[in-house]
Design an enzyme around this catalytic site. Structure first.
Site, PDB file in Angstrom:
ATOM      1  N   ASP A   1    -124.818  13.664  10.696  1.00 40.34           N
ATOM      2  CA  ASP A   1    -126.270  13.550  10.513  1.00 40.34           C
ATOM      3  C   ASP A   1    -126.902  14.909  10.276  1.00 40.34           C
ATOM      4  O   ASP A   1    -128.033  15.150  10.665  1.00 40.34           O
ATOM      5  CB  ASP A   1    -126.912  12.940  11.760  1.00 40.34           C
ATOM      6  CG  ASP A   1    -126.259  11.654  12.184  1.00 40.34           C
ATOM      7  OD1 ASP A   1    -126.083  10.800  11.316  1.00 40.34           O
ATOM      8  OD2 ASP A   1    -125.925  11.514  13.366  1.00 40.34           O
TER       9      ASP A   1
ATOM     10  N   SER B   1    -130.983  18.866   9.841  1.00 40.01           N
ATOM     11  CA  SER B   1    -130.699  17.847  10.834  1.00 40.01           C
ATOM     12  C   SER B   1    -131.392  16.585  10.364  1.00 40.01           C
ATOM     13  O   SER B   1    -132.603  16.550  10.238  1.00 40.01           O
ATOM     14  CB  SER B   1    -131.245  18.280  12.191  1.00 40.01           C
ATOM     15  OG  SER B   1    -131.190  17.195  13.069  1.00 40.01           O
ATOM     16  N   ARG B   2    -130.605  15.556  10.072  1.00 40.08           N
ATOM     17  CA  ARG B   2    -131.192  14.370   9.461  1.00 40.08           C
ATOM     18  C   ARG B   2    -131.881  13.468  10.472  1.00 40.08           C
ATOM     19  O   ARG B   2    -132.562  12.540  10.103  1.00 40.08           O
ATOM     20  CB  ARG B   2    -130.118  13.590   8.709  1.00 40.08           C
ATOM     21  CG  ARG B   2    -129.915  14.126   7.307  1.00 40.08           C
ATOM     22  CD  ARG B   2    -128.798  13.393   6.635  1.00 40.08           C
ATOM     23  NE  ARG B   2    -127.747  14.324   6.256  1.00 40.08           N
ATOM     24  CZ  ARG B   2    -126.539  13.969   5.930  1.00 40.08           C
ATOM     25  NH1 ARG B   2    -126.194  12.716   5.961  1.00 40.08           N
ATOM     26  NH2 ARG B   2    -125.646  14.870   5.587  1.00 40.08           N
ATOM     27  N   VAL B   3    -131.642  13.730  11.758  1.00 37.69           N
ATOM     28  CA  VAL B   3    -132.372  12.936  12.743  1.00 37.69           C
ATOM     29  C   VAL B   3    -133.698  13.608  13.035  1.00 37.69           C
ATOM     30  O   VAL B   3    -134.743  12.986  13.111  1.00 37.69           O
ATOM     31  CB  VAL B   3    -131.520  12.764  14.018  1.00 37.69           C
ATOM     32  CG1 VAL B   3    -132.358  12.166  15.130  1.00 37.69           C
ATOM     33  CG2 VAL B   3    -130.341  11.884  13.722  1.00 37.69           C
TER      34      VAL B   3
END
Lengths: 511, 181
Positions: free
Chosen positions: A339, A364-366
C-alpha cells in the site's frame, strides 16, 4: 533433599496418560536424488502439497512438487545426512511453528526453535505457516496510525495499523535502521513486533538484537532469523513462519508489526530451490509463482473488524534495489502488492540527510486516515514545500539574482530538509514531531540559521517538556492541535528568546 | 525429453500385461519373464553387451537370439524384441518387475518384509501372514524376513510404500517424547 518416589511416579504417570499403544502406520517413499537442499523421492503416492515429511535420519522436509512418479521435497535442515535409497515417511501434517506469548523476547529460527541459548520455549500452541489471509468481510479499513517515531515517515508517508508499507532502497541506505527504529518506537504501545531476518549476516542480527535489548524492545519483540548459511528452503519459509507468529497475536485482538528483512533474499532462495526442482524459469530466472509467493505473504497483513477483536498486523517488507533500479522484477512486484513505499535514496544518504527518505517517490496509499489530526494540519504543505524546493534548488544554482519569494521558498526548503533529519535509534513521540513541524510551517524557523535548526529543535523540546507539557499531552491524548492561540504564543515565546549559537552567526555574516 | 525409466517401464509393462491377460497366457508368461529376469541378473554383462556401441548390430542380434530362442511365449518374445529395438533394453528388469507387480495386484498378492529382533519360526510366520493379509485385505502375503536387533522387540512390516511399525524401539521413543514434554 530426599527423593519422594511416590510424587515422581505420580508425575510420570500423569505425563504418560496420553500414551496409546497403537501400531504406527506410515506411508513411505525412497529417495532417488538429493542435493542442494532438495530431494526427490519415489513412492509417497498420497502425499499432499506442502506436507511435512520425515527422512530416515530425523531431518524434516516439505513437499513442493507432485509429479507422476515422484515428489520434489525441500529439505528443512542438513541435507548432507540423507543419501539415495533412504526412506522418507509422511507425517500427515502441514508445516507448523510454535506460537504464543512465550515466543516474545526470543530469537528463533524458521522452524520456531530457539537459537538464543536461553533454553526451550515452553509453549503448547502451534500454527501452520501457510494460512489463508483474512477475507473481505473479516477486514476493516485502516483507521489508526502506527507511529514510527521517524519525522519524515510520520509526516510524509504515514503508516496505518494493518497497512503494508514497503521500504525500498539500495544496499547501505538505512533500510534496516528505519525498520528497527520503528520497532523501538513501539515501546509501551501494547504492540507486538516480529523481526524476520532473511539471509542477514548472523553478526548483523546479533547487533540488531543487542540494539533491541539496549532500548528495552526485546520485551515485546520476536526475532525470526534464517541466516545465509542455512539451506535455501529455510530462508524461503522464514517470512511465513513470522507471519504465523504474528497472526496469533492479531487474532487475539492485539496490534502486531512485522518486518520482513528482506524479501529480495527470500525471492533468491525461492528461485534457487525452484530451479533445482526443475520448475520452468521466467523473468530474471524467477519461477512463475514468485509474485504469488509475495502477495500471499503480504496479504496476511490486515486490520480485522471489531467482531474478530479488531487486531491488526502491519507489514514492513524490505526490498533491496541495484543502483536505484526500481523497475527490476522483484521491486515492481512488491511495489504493486504493498500500500505504498518508502524510497531511500543513496545520494541523499551520502549527502548527510538521514534517514534518506526520498519524499518525491515515497507514498502511502492509505495515507489520510493513518495520521492524527494535528499532524495532518502541520504536515499538509510539507510535501509541496519539499517538491518546489528541490525544483528551485537546481535552478537557483545558475544565478544569484533571485526575487524575494523564491528566496523565501529556498530558505524554507533548506530548513525543512534540516528538520527532517533524525539521528539513528532516536524515535520521536508524535506530539514533539507536531511541535517542530508547527514551528517550521508557521515560519518560526525562517529567521534561524540552518545550522541552528537542530539546536532549536532540541531546546524547544526541553522548554516544552519543562513548562508546556500540558499542551504536548493534549496532542498526545486528543490527537488534535491544542488551542491555536495558546500553542502559537508558547512557540512564539520560545522562538523570540532563542539564542543562536555565536560561532554560526559569525560564520554566516562573513559570507 | 526422453521418458524416465519408471514412466517408460510402466507403459511397456501394462501393455504386455494386458496382452497376456486377454490371451490367457498370464501364468506362463509371468513364469518365463521371471526366468528372463534371473538370466539378466545372473549375467550382468549381457545387458551391457546389448547396449554397447562396440558390438555390431548383427553380433548383438546373435546374442539376443540365444535368449529369444528359449522363450516359448510369443508375446514375451516379441516384447523383448521390441524393447531392444526401441533402445530400452536397459530397462528390461524394471519392466519385468512392473509386470509382476501388476500381476500381484490382480491376484491380491502382497509382498512384505517382516523385520524382527529374533528369528521367527514357521508357525509364527504363518500367523503373521494371516493377520497381515486380513489387515490390508489381501488374498495372500508373500513374506520375506529380516533380523534387526536394533528394534529390540515387536515387528516392523514393510510393504508397498507403507511401514507398519509395531516395534518396541518406536514405542520407547514415543514414551520418551511424552516424558520430555
Amino acid at each position: 533433599m530426599s527423593i519422594k518416589a511416590e510424587e515422581i511416579s505420580a508425575l510420570i504417570k500423569k505425563q504418560l496418560e496420553g500414551y496409546e499403544d497403537e501400531l504406527a502406520v506410515a506411508e513411505t517413499g525412497v529417495v532417488t536424488y538429493v542435493g542442494d537442499g532438495v530431494a526427490r523421492a519415489y513412492g509417497l503416492d498420497n502425499a499432499l502439497s506442502g506436507e511435512l515429511l520425515e527422512f530416515q535420519n530425523g531431518v524434516y522436509g516439505m513437499v513442493q512438487n507432485l509429479e507422476s512418479n515422484d515428489v520434489g521435497i525441500v529439505v528443512l535442515g542438513d541435507f548432507t545426512g540423507i543419501s539415495e535409497g533412504d526412506t522418507v515417511k509422511r507425517t500427515g501434517k502441514i508445516m507448523e511453528v510454535p506460537v504464543g506469548e512465550e515466543m516474545v523476547g526470543r530469537v528463533v529460527n524458521s522452524l520456531g526453535q530457539p537459537i538464543d541459548g536461553n533454553g526451550d520455549i515452553d509453549t503448547d500452541k502451534s500454527a501452520p505457516i501457510e494460512h489463508k489471509a483474512p477475507g473481505i468481510m473479516e477486514r476493516k479499513s485502516v483507521d489508526e496510525p502506527l507511529q514510527t517515531g521517524i519525522k519524515s515517515i510520520d509526516a510524509l508517508v504515514p503508516i496505518g495499523r494493518g497497512q503494508r508499507e514497503l521500504i525500498i532502497g539500495d544496499r547501505k541506505t538505512g533500510k534496516t535502521s528505519i525498520a528497527v527504529d520503528a520497532i523501538l518506537n513501539q515501546k509501551d504501545q501494547d504492540m507486538i513486533c516480529i523481526y524476520v531476518a532473511i539471509g542477514q549476516k548472523d553478526s548483523t542480527i546479533r547487533q540488531q538484537v543487542e540494539t533491541l535489548k539496549r532500548f528495552g524492545a526485546m520485551d515485546y519483540t520476536v526475532v525470526v532469523s534464517a541466516g545465509p548459511s542455512e539451506p535455501a528452503p529455510l530462508l524461503y519459509v522464514a517470512p511465513y513462519a513470522g507471519a504465523a507468529m504474528g497472526e496469533y497475536f492479531m487474532n487475539k485482538g492485539k496490534d502486531v508489526l512485522v518486518v520482513y528483512d528482506d524479501l529480495t533474499k527470500q525471492a533468491n532462495a525461492y528461485r534457487e530451490l525452484s530451479l533445482i526442482l526443475r520448475r520452468p524459469p521466467g523473468r530474471e530466472a524467477y519461477p512463475g509463482d514468485i509474485f504469488y509467493t509475495h502477495s500471499r505473504l503480504l496479504e496476511r497483513a490486515a486490520k480485522l473488524n471489531d467482531e474478530l477483536g479488531g487486531g491488526s498486523m502491519t507489514a514492513l517488507p524490505i526490498v533491496e534495489t541495484q543502483a536505484g533500479d526500481v523497475s527490476a522484477y522483484i521491486p515492481t512486484n512488491v511495489i504493486s502488492i504493498t500500500d505504498g513505499q518508502i524510497f531511500l535514496n543513496s545520494d541523499m544518504f551520502y549527502s548527510g540527510s538521514r534517514p534518506a527518505i526520498d519524499a518525491g517517490t515515497s507514498v502511502s496509499r492509505v495515507g489520510g486516515d493513518a495520521q492524527i489530526k494535528a499532524m495532518k494540519k502541520v504536515a499538509g504543505t510539507l510535501r509541496l514545500d519539499l517538491a518546489s524546493y528541490h525544483e528551485l534548488e537546481s535552478f537557483a544554482q545558475f544565478g544569484s539574482d533571485l526575487d524575494e519569494a523564491t528566496k523565501a521558498k529556498l530558505d524554507r526548503g533548506a530548513r525543512t530538509v534540516e528538520v527532517l533529519k533524525q539521528g539513528l535509534h532516536s524515535p520521536l513521540p508524535v506530539e514533539k514531531q507536531v511541535l517542530i513541524l508547527y514551528s517550521l510551517t508557521h515560519g518560526y524557523l525562517d529567521k534561524i540559521n540552518v545550522d541552528d535548526v537542530l539546536k532549536f529543535e532540541k531546546e524547544i523540546f526541553e522548554a516544552f517538556d519543562a513548562s508546556h507539557s500540558d499542551l504536548l499531552n493534549e496532542i498526545k491524548t486528543t490527537g488534535n492541535l491544542p488551542d491555536e492561540d495558546k500553542f502559537d504564543t508558547a512557540v512564539k515565546d520560545f522562538a523570540d528568546n532563542f539564542q543562536p549559537s555565536t560561532t554560526n552567526t559569525e560564520a554566516s555574516e562573513s559570507k | 525429453m526422453a521418458l524416465d525409466k519408471i514412466t517408460a517401464s510402466k507403459r511397456y509393462a501394462s501393455a504386455l500385461f494386458s496382452v497376456l491377460q486377454s490371451n490367457n497366457q498370464l501364468e506362463d508368461g509371468i513364469a518365463e519373464l521371471k526366468e528372463v529376469r534371473n538370466i539378466i541378473t545372473d549375467n550382468p554383462t549381457f545387458i551391457t553387451a546389448l547396449s554397447t556401441v562396440t558390438l555390431t548390430e548383427s553380433q548383438k542380434h546373435e546374442l539376443l537370439n540365444n535368449l529369444l530362442d528359449n522363450i516359448s511365449s510369443e508375446y514375451v518374445k516379441r516384447c523383448i524384441e521390441m524393447v531392444y529395438e526401441y533402445g530400452r533394453i536397459n530397462d528390461m528388469v524394471a519392466i519385468i518387475d512392473e509386470v509382476s507387480e501388476l500381476n500381484n495386484k490382480n491376484n491380491g498378492i502382497v509382498q512384505a518384509e517382516a523385520v524382527t529382533a529374533i528369528a521367527l519360526d514357521d508357525d509364527q510366520i504363518e500367523k503373521l501372514k494371516a493377520s497381515f493379509a486380513k489387515r490390508i485385505g489381501a488374498n495372500t502375503v508373500e513374506l520375506t524376513t529380516k533380523i534387526d536387533e536394533n528394534i529390540i522387540g515387536g515387528v516392523v512390516m514393510n510393504s508397498a510404500n507403507f511401514i507398519y511399525d509395531g516395534s518396541i524401539r518406536t514405542k520407547i521413543n514415543r514414551v520418551r517424547q511424552l516424558l520430555s514434554k
